[in-house]
Design an enzyme around this catalytic site. Structure first.
Site, PDB file in Angstrom:
ATOM      1  N   TYR A 118      21.279  17.730 -53.335  1.00  0.00           N
ATOM      2  CA  TYR A 118      22.065  18.897 -52.955  1.00  0.00           C
ATOM      3  C   TYR A 118      22.930  19.417 -54.107  1.00  0.00           C
ATOM      4  CZ  TYR A 118      20.862  15.953 -48.992  1.00  0.00           C
ATOM      5  OH  TYR A 118      20.200  15.106 -48.136  1.00  0.00           O
ATOM      6  N   HIS A 119      22.245  19.875 -55.170  1.00  0.00           N
ATOM      7  CA  HIS A 119      22.933  20.389 -56.352  1.00  0.00           C
ATOM      8  C   HIS A 119      22.575  21.851 -56.623  1.00  0.00           C
ATOM      9  CE1 HIS A 119      23.297  16.053 -58.196  1.00  0.00           C
ATOM     10  NE2 HIS A 119      24.029  16.211 -57.105  1.00  0.00           N
ATOM     11  N   PRO A 120      22.583  22.749 -55.643  1.00  0.00           N
ATOM     12  CA  PRO A 120      22.198  24.135 -55.912  1.00  0.00           C
ATOM     13  C   PRO A 120      23.239  24.848 -56.773  1.00  0.00           C
ATOM     14  CG  PRO A 120      23.069  23.954 -53.687  1.00  0.00           C
ATOM     15  CD  PRO A 120      22.969  22.555 -54.221  1.00  0.00           C
TER      16      PRO A 120
END
Length: 619
Positions: free
Chosen positions: A541-543
């Site tokens: 979850y690194h957008p």
């Protein structure tokens, strides 16, 4: 503690109510004595503020705190979610905050071309994003990594003046209060900042094996936030006294009594309002079921994250004109908002088995004695987020001082807490039953190999002009063959980790049951790993990148190097969406740095304007 909180906690952890009630009362007493009590949710808002900050997450909490240091500036922080809870404070229960009210519960859209997320229900990967004061710093695994110095030097070379490594390092140091003496004394760390950073108080014996394995493979054990990133390290985390140190705890609780700082929780920002001169003059919000307009005197600062910020900009008339035309939204500034979506992606569920009872399993840590040990003594497994070690390694495509693969080491796997992990990953029953159900009761550990600098990028687009309808999120993974090549190399290095003396002494070996849908490929071949990656596509979850920072000559840029949105006035973006290229590591610390740097830029710009105005008046 409210009874509803206790009941929901009971449901989450599966305990009987009576012992949990005792635990809850103990937590309640502990929190009553906590000097860092929670910030206030301001009921009555002013009609106008000097600054409005949208989003109370990893950057927004920092900006609101820093701007309110100027006592004659009024600052409003708007957060769509509520406050943190006792559960979110516990490091090991990070996964239990997902799919709750603290999570936006985003999902990727099913892929239309390149295949990914095939092991997930509906071919859609869950993308948790923090909908809570503190944002995703409340939901994440608390890993403190700054990225590689080349990341920032490359930003600067692209025309982003002021963003080289030497220029951003002071802002990492400004935030930090490092409580590990062996790090705090180096030039790359600091003490006395708002954000507490330290190693987890408890870790499994496998974490030391991970460091030793790195040495066997020729990698140094080193501070990956120091002079050189390549190597293995015990995780540095945003943790304080065995509890999570979110940005809300770090930056907002100490300043909660400032009269010039108002915080409005459970407040959904619907759009930014502009005047005829294309200056931001306020925001429209939905609060307590009522629409309101709050005016701004100086600036609106969007810190809503790589999904919400581009959505909000497009709803406000800033975005690709052809896309806005689909929804009849008048165009204020034609910019490539929503493009350049980047993420760290890799293989999930990559599991190894050991023979000794030393892994981190649900039936070991979800017991009353373990929880009481945490509450009363701040010790034990509950003080650990589950990511005990990290490593930066080089595939054959990498430069030696610019690693292209990151490992997250966990002394656990899917079977260790199967019910919750299956739920938060939306893992198909067929995949779980085939691969991980046979491991029920087994001692396991895993590595998450992640691609640090993907060449593939995606986009965020509107599905509706209704602000409450979630946007279309398309990460567009693996459209470049090079991304898959690098990842498979990373998996091969991870296989070598298990085969070291350090791990073999525990009987470590890879879990070789093949992924459903990949049976036609022999295990440990390139084709098998590609198939496995396209099925169990994993992101932590690194957008980032959807409001790209760049010089005026860059046609894809949304904001300038001072984070001002092109084509309008009085509006900035300060969050992970401004990254031109994703950083080589977990982005939470870099986003906090962006918040620190943005705050100084806002202060500099307005102080300069104030001095110029006074000079004009005197002359």
């Amino acid at each position: 503690m409210a009874l509803t909180t206790l009941l929901s906690t009971t449901s989450i952890l599966g305990f009987t109510l009576i012992p949990l009630l005792a635990i809850g009362l103990t937590i309640y007493k502990y929190n009553q004595e906590d000097p860092e009590s929670h910030p206030f949710d301001t009921e009555q808002l002013l009609r106008m503020y000097d600054f409005i900050v949208v989003g109370g997450g990893s950057a927004g909490a920092v900006i609101a705190s820093r701007l309110s240091e100027i006592s004659n500036w009024t600052v409003l922080l708007l957060e769509a979610g509520g406050d943190e809870t006792e559960i979110s404070d516990i490091p090991l229960l990070a996964g239990y905050t997902q799919l709750t009210d603290m999570d936006w519960k985003y999902q990727t859209s099913p892929p239309s071309s390149s295949a990914y997320c095939l092991a997930m229900i509906g071919d859609r990967c869950n993308w948790p994003r923090g909908k809570v004061l503190g944002g995703s710093s409340v939901l994440n695994a608390m890993v403190y990594v700054r990225g590689n110095r080349h990341d920032y030097d490359n930003w600067a070379r692209q025309g982003n003046t002021g963003w080289s490594y030497e220029e951003v390092l002071p802002y990492f140091l400004k935030s930090e209060d490092n409580r590990n003496p062996y790090l705090a004394k180096t030039p790359y760390h600091n003490t006395g900042g708002y954000l507490t950073v330290q190693e987890f108080p408890w870790r499994s014996p496998l974490s030391i094996a991970f460091l030793q394995a790195g040495q066997e493979l020729g990698y140094e054990n080193r501070d990956v936030n120091g002079a050189n990133q390549t190597g293995f390290m015990l995780t540095q985390a945003t943790i304080r006294r065995a509890n999570r140190c979110s940005t809300a705890k770090a930056f907002l609780r100490p300043v909660k009594n400032r009269k010039n700082l108002h915080i409005a929780m459970k407040t959904h920002v619907l759009r930014v309002i502009f005047n005829e001169g294309r200056r931001a003059i306020g925001v429209e919000i939905l609060r307590h079921g009522r629409h309101q307009v709050i005016r701004v005197r100086r600036e609106v600062i969007l810190s809503a994250g790589a999904i919400n910020t581009p959505q909000l900009l497009m709803l406000s008339g800033i975005g690709p004109k052809e896309h806005l035309a689909e929804f009849g939204i008048p165009v204020i500034s034609d910019l490539r908002v929503g493009d350049n979506l980047q993420d760290h992606v890799g293989l999930g569920g990559f599991t190894f088995i050991v023979d000794e009872p030393i892994s981190l399993k649900r039936d070991r840590f979800q017991t009353v004695p373990v929880i009481m040990q945490y509450i009363l003594n701040q010790r034990g497994p509950m003080t650990n987020s589950g990511v005990e070690g990290i490593a930066f390694v080089n595939s054959r495509y990498a430069d030696n001082d610019y690693p292209d693969i990151q490992f997250h080491f966990l002394p656990s796997s899917i079977n260790s807490d199967a019910e919750q992990i299956r739920k938060i990953l939306a893992l198909r029953d067929s995949v779980y039953n085939t691969m991980y159900k046979p491991l029920s009761g087994a001692e396991t550990w895993s590595i998450l190999p992640l691609l640090l600098r993907p060449k593939s990028s995606g986009w965020v687009r509107l599905k509706s002009r209704n602000p409450l309808v979630y946007p279309d999120i398309n990460p567009n993974y693996f459209t470049h063959r090079e991304d898959m090549d690098v990842l498979v190399e990373g998996i091969r290095i991870a296989m070598q980790v298990s085969n070291t003396t350090a791990f073999r002494r525990f009987g470590s070996r890879p879990h070789t049951i093949r992924m459903p849908g990949c049976h036609k490929y022999p295990f440990d071949t390139y084709d098998y790993w590609e198939c496995a990656i396209r099925h169990f596509t994993f992101t932590i979850y690194h957008p980032v990148g959807t409001c790209k920072m760049g010089p005026r000559i860059d046609p894809t840029a949304v904001v300038d190097p001072r984070l001002r949105v092109y084509g309008v006035k009085g509006l900035r973006v300060a969050d992970g969406s401004i990254m031109p290229k994703i950083v080589s590591g977990n982005p939470n610390a870099p986003i906090i740095m962006i918040g620190e740097k943005a705050s100084d830029m806002v202060k500099e710009d307005w102080m300069r304007r104030y001095r110029n105005e006074n000079r004009f008046v005197r002359s």
